[in-house]
Design an enzyme around this catalytic site. Structure first.
Site: not given
Ligand code: ADP
Length: 407
Positions: A7, A91, A180, A241, A384
């Site tokens: 990743n 990923r 995601h 964010r 993940e």
């Protein structure tokens, strides 16, 4: 026969090596601050010791070389030869409309990932660098790309289109993609398994609340809608964010800041969210500490964060025409009972009733609703990396020899 997952983030590389017979992690590591003097590789040969190597790691190619060296180091490594790694799963952040599933990597796939750079200019080039470095180090090992966007490719057109002139979509691919996906899919499957029901029979909302936050409605086992959009700036309020805003704020803020649209987007990406509103931190633990000390801006940031989640739950329940399960996951979702309780407060009309003791218990994987709550509310830790390893094995087999296309 081991499967490696990689990743690559903007200045980091995380890796895990799995024995997929048992799904046990045999080694894992993290390369941080790539491109700076403080770069380091932290390698953990699970059960055999950890080591930190500090050296100049100028880019992700060198990070991959250092990772391979750590994995086969005679003293603290876990493989004698690189041939013991039978497949590598990466990923990849953006797969555009081209990829609705994971895929075995070849020249056509890397070309398509390159085409998606326009949607993820910070992430896809780094993901490609990781892929190319692995190809150089282990040319015979099959590699698989697992996309953040793929799971959301099932969203219907009336959900993923923005209400702007159609040419933007048709000619330039401007639409909601969502992110995601690996995490939403992993926790949805796990939650259904824990409840002993097929996922396709459940109307589910999964809330991934980490540094980045997104929320997804899952119906018939498929992503129906999700809060992130063309980019991960859309939707829920996040650490730094803004999430959803009135788009007309952009010229307004540009005028105040004496900057352009890109300058404003930078403010919305890096200086907004929990950090921007509270002025304290992007980290939920700091926000709650400040709240406890009476900081009003931290309290309002917390309230906004939870209220936005609640609004999305209502929207998605309306979109699906009902709701059976809510799942909380990622750093905040898994660890923060106050956020879970506040986000679910007032949802009794939908059949959501939180059990205080269950919500506050230290169990990692749990149902936190009461027995009579019509909607099951759950906490399911995301993984993940394991999902990427499983996808890799699904496509190329545990020995890396399965031919693409054969299920
Ligand atoms: P990323 O999106 O980078 O993978 P994580 O899933 O690790 O991030 O989530 C990071 C967030 O989780 C941070 O806001 C952090 O404050 C929050 N977090 C981690 N542990 C806790 C905790 N015990 N209580 C509240 N929030 C937590």
């Amino acid at each position: 026969m081991k499967t490696l997952t990689i990743n690559c983030g903007s200045s980091s590389l995380k890796y895990q090596l799995y024995d997929m017979e048992t799904e046990a992690v045999v080694a894992k590591g993290l390369v941080e601050r790539i491109g700076t003097d403080g770069a380091s590789l932290k390698h953990d040969s699970v059960g055999r010791g950890k080591i930190t190597i500090r050296s100049g790691i100028p880019n992700h190619s060198v990070a991959v070389q250092d990772m391979v060296q750590a994995l086969r180091d005679p003293e603290y490594g876990v493989v004698k030869s690189i041939d013991e790694i039978t497949a590598i799963g990466h990923r990849v952040v953006h797969g555009g409309e081209r990829f609705s599933d994971s895929v075995v990597i070849g020249p056509e796939v890397t070309a398509a990932i390159k085409e998606c750079i326009k949607f993820a200019p910070l992430h896809n080039p780094i993901n490609l660098m990781g892929i190319e470095a692995c190809t150089a180090m282990c040319p015979d090992v099959p590699q698989v790309a697992v996309f953040d966007t793929a799971f959301h490719q099932t969203m219907p057109k009336y959900v993923y289109l923005y209400a702007i002139p159609y040419d933007y979509y048709q000619l330039h691919g401007v639409r909601r993609y969502g992110f995601h996906g690996t995490s939403h899919q992993f926790v949805a499957n796990r939650a259904a398994k824990l409840l002993g029901k097929p996922l396709k029979d459940l109307k589910m909302i999964t809330a991934h609340l980490g540094n980045g936050c997104s929320i997804t409605a899952i119906q018939h086992g498929q992503s129906q809608e999700t809060s992130m959009g063309l980019t991960p700036l859309n939707g829920l309020m996040m650490g730094q964010r803004s999430g959803d805003i009135d788009p007309a704020l952009i010229p307004f803020m540009a005028e105040i800041e004496k900057t352009d649209a890109e300058g404003v987007v930078n403010v919305l990406n890096k200086k907004s969210g929990l950090l921007g509103v509270s002025g304290v931190s992007h980290d939920m633990r700091d926000i709650e500490k400040a709240m406890a000390e009476g900081n009003e801006r931290a309290a309002i940031a917390h309230k906004m964060f939870c209220h936005r989640i609640k609004k999305y739950v209502g929207t998605y329940a309306a979109g699906m025409g009902g709701l059976d399960v809510i799942v909380f996951t990622a750093g905040i979702g898994e660890n923060d009972p106050l956020v879970r309780a506040t986000a679910c407060e007032g949802l009794e009309y939908l059949g959501v009733e939180i059990d205080k003791a269950r919500n506050e218990s230290s169990e990692k994987e749990k149902v936190i609703s009461t027995d009579k709550s019509r909607v099951k509310v759950m906490v399911v830790p995301t993984n993940e990396e394991l999902m990427i390893a499983r996808e890799t094995v699904r496509l190329v087999g545990k020995d890396g020899k399965k031919k693409p296309g054969k299920k």
